[in-house]
Design a protein around this motif. Sequence first.
Motif, PDB file in Angstrom:
ATOM      1  N   ASP A  17      -8.818  -1.920   4.657  1.00  0.00           N
ATOM      2  CA  ASP A  17      -8.067  -1.435   3.496  1.00  0.00           C
ATOM      3  C   ASP A  17      -7.684   0.034   3.628  1.00  0.00           C
ATOM      4  O   ASP A  17      -6.626   0.443   3.136  1.00  0.00           O
ATOM      5  CB  ASP A  17      -8.896  -1.608   2.216  1.00  0.00           C
TER       6      ASP A  17
ATOM      7  N   LYS B  53      -3.802  -3.139   0.629  1.00  0.00           N
ATOM      8  CA  LYS B  53      -4.453  -4.353   0.167  1.00  0.00           C
ATOM      9  C   LYS B  53      -3.696  -5.543   0.746  1.00  0.00           C
ATOM     10  O   LYS B  53      -2.470  -5.526   0.829  1.00  0.00           O
ATOM     11  CB  LYS B  53      -4.458  -4.441  -1.366  1.00  0.00           C
ATOM     12  N   SER B  54      -4.453  -6.566   1.132  1.00  0.00           N
ATOM     13  CA  SER B  54      -3.835  -7.789   1.651  1.00  0.00           C
ATOM     14  C   SER B  54      -4.269  -8.971   0.802  1.00  0.00           C
ATOM     15  O   SER B  54      -5.366  -8.958   0.220  1.00  0.00           O
ATOM     16  CB  SER B  54      -4.227  -8.017   3.115  1.00  0.00           C
ATOM     17  N   LYS B  55      -3.435 -10.002   0.764  1.00  0.00           N
ATOM     18  CA  LYS B  55      -3.749 -11.162  -0.068  1.00  0.00           C
ATOM     19  C   LYS B  55      -3.049 -12.396   0.482  1.00  0.00           C
ATOM     20  O   LYS B  55      -1.838 -12.369   0.741  1.00  0.00           O
ATOM     21  CB  LYS B  55      -3.301 -10.902  -1.509  1.00  0.00           C
TER      22      LYS B  55
ATOM     23  N   GLY C  42       0.802  -1.209   0.000  1.00  0.00           N
ATOM     24  CA  GLY C  42       0.000   0.000   0.000  1.00  0.00           C
ATOM     25  C   GLY C  42       0.832   1.254   0.000  1.00  0.00           C
ATOM     26  O   GLY C  42       2.047   1.237  -0.253  1.00  0.00           O
TER      27      GLY C  42
ATOM     28  N   ARG D 107      -8.476 -11.801   1.297  1.00  0.00           N
ATOM     29  CA  ARG D 107      -7.888 -10.797   2.174  1.00  0.00           C
ATOM     30  C   ARG D 107      -7.665 -11.373   3.560  1.00  0.00           C
ATOM     31  O   ARG D 107      -8.230 -12.400   3.932  1.00  0.00           O
ATOM     32  CB  ARG D 107      -8.792  -9.568   2.256  1.00  0.00           C
TER      33      ARG D 107
END
Length: 809
Positions: free
Chosen positions: A693, A665-667, A642, A687
């Motif tokens: 976010d 953003k997470s993944k 980010g 996520r």
Amino acid sequence: MRRNTKIPRSLRSAARSTGPAVALGMSTVMLMPLGALAQTTSSGGTLNEVKVQATRIDPNPNAEVGVPYKAKSSGDARHTRPLAETPQTISVITADAIKDSGQTDLAQILLATPGVTLGVGENGNMFGDNYFIRGQAAKSDIFVDGLRDPGMNTRESFAIEQVEITKGPNSSFAGRGSSGGAVNAVTKQATLDYDFNRASIGFGTDKFQRHTVDLNRAVNDNLAVRINALWADQDVPDRSPSSRERKGLAVSGLLEVSKDLSVTLDYYGLRASNPYYDAGGWLTGTAGNRVPGTVMPPHAQDADFMKSDSDTATARVQWKISPVLSLDSRTRFGRTKNAYAFSTGNYSTTAHDGSNAGTNPATTGAAVIDEVHSRWQDVKYFAHQDSLRWDTDLGNGRKNEFVATFEYSDHRVDQGAYIATNSNAANCKTTAGVGANNAYCMTTFGPDGTITPLANIQSLKGVSWAKNGQNYDWNIKTVALSAMDTMDFTDRFTGFAGVRLDRILKFNAQTMNATTGAVTGDYEYKKTLANFWGGLSYKLTPQGMVYLGYGTGQDINGGEPDSGTNPGYGGLVTSTLDGNLNSKPETTRNFELGTKWNLLNQKLLATAAVFRTEKSDVMEGVSQAEGAQIGTLNTGGYRVQGVEFGLVGNVTDNLTVQAGAAFMKSKITKSNASLSNGTGRLNIGQRLGNFADQTFNVQAKYQFTQAFSFGAIARHESYRCGGQPDTAAAYSTTGTGAAATVAVSCTQRVPGFTVYDLFASYRINKNFMVRGTVLNVADKDYYTGAYRSGKWLTIGDKRRVMASLEMDF
């Protein structure tokens, strides 16, 4: 405020200067050299004008002169350069910003920082101060004056000068853990420079009271003592009888043995209690459309509680061995006792009053007291740290600052639970058919659709709590060596580098039968953790620079002592597939590209950074069907990336701001844990749980006149999905069981929120000032954390109005 006869050290060098203005905190004193004064007098000329601005002196040695919200330097001496020149995102909240905000507990204060959110506890991990930095758990990464402050204890601000939140993996400074960053609280210390006596008396709505004292006295030219004391009590707004009580004492003593050697001894004690502890609300509705329940009466029972007792003693020695060599040595012993026992609520669509012996009518349903949660935890810790700094000149004015640090720590945690006994009979059923009542309903059933809370909900169960025996014994001993170097290659290029080795001398975790004391599991191992931090900065102008930074963080299997053997929250993973402890450390890596600009004569700092954090070898829990206490080793991975912006300082002479925003953003990139079909493929691409976010905050104050100032605060978090740390958020799928193939919607969606506060102050004279604050002006319902199943949500405080009288004499 009484000045000492001794010349303050901050003015000693100034008195020998050529006469520039010297500022202490918010005070500015124009000085004229003694030689110039004598020359002017003997010649019979007119003396130059001497201006004195009679404002309050800031005793914080890290503060930026005349800028109440801006810190110039870190309280961690290993950061040898000002914050504006450090190649890393470090957010600092000063004591002035904290006071203006009206917030007092550290958990509330940290919510004003972009990229920081709060989590919740459950039976697998303790309730209490539970922080996330850039989506990663940081509940064990809290430091006080550079030394780890372990335990899930409540932390208060009455003895704090500033709070520093370092973003990104920080193990080179902090040691194990710190995968998302770390929090360092810099405490108020005794000073020989001047004496002061400060007190504050505050009252407000919902029975709010908060009274503090801050006294500093130089006993003689070499000895000073500072005392901070706190007494506070308040109901939780709109959740009475839930309340918060705080009693604190901090004593700091400074002995200046010589101009090059000083010794500081500190004691800190806090008694924090939350009688009738309120677990908050819950989500209702079907998956994909769940919303917070609209009827969530305060349901804490008469005996429910949460409390935290903290006592720490710290010794610090600062020795300037030579003009280029100095030693900072710190030793701390601490003990905390944390405990809670309370009930949570939920809504049951099948609850009925027990009169129906067959199928429940369609009009049934009520809020019920759902589960009980309890834990006691005794924490003992010892830490010693020696930092040796060596300053050299590489020629042509180029500086090199080298810091070598040795650290030893011994941290032990004993914990167990409480046993609940209900003296009152159940008053409703949550199942159909003949049988005794099996539940405690706290609302009526309302055949017309109306739901009404019962009277005397707090006495519904007649619960009492008895302390049970110990069920977990956790101990870790660590020795660490680190080396940090800051080097000016040219007038514009500066390099930063650090490496740290942590040797886990002993890790031992035992599970035991709480009734008999028999050991049921015994786990030991040793590890060596190696971490690196580095960066390169380039000064575009004297005011601005760009930088590139890289850092790592590592943690061990079982690194979170409050979580026992629950792998979903950082507890000890006891895998039947891979062996109990045959695991690699979890490793986090962070890349950051940023810029910092120290503007308006160093009164305003603007920052921007883009970052990417990757975590690998994550320990994972498996599905509930396979066993809640079983996990897999080093099978998970995820990414957070980010951009973050910051602005802090004086925009004009009258306007002060502290603002920041993070867009992330997470993944999940790798997983062996299941959602519902026994494989990890549904997790990949999702996520993180409890991850927002977007977060931003703005705190602005305007000095309308010399006596009157006012300001406002806005805080925002986007929605999040309930879930465990290091695990994908809970999602619904297009199929069930082994046929589930696609995750389509978040099942535990917690709404985002924006909350506004107002504050103002008026200085009556040099000794008295009144302050007013309105928190959550719009009286908004909002939620700061969610359990993975949505059974409970942490409710943010509703509107509160406060006023205080501050005295300085």
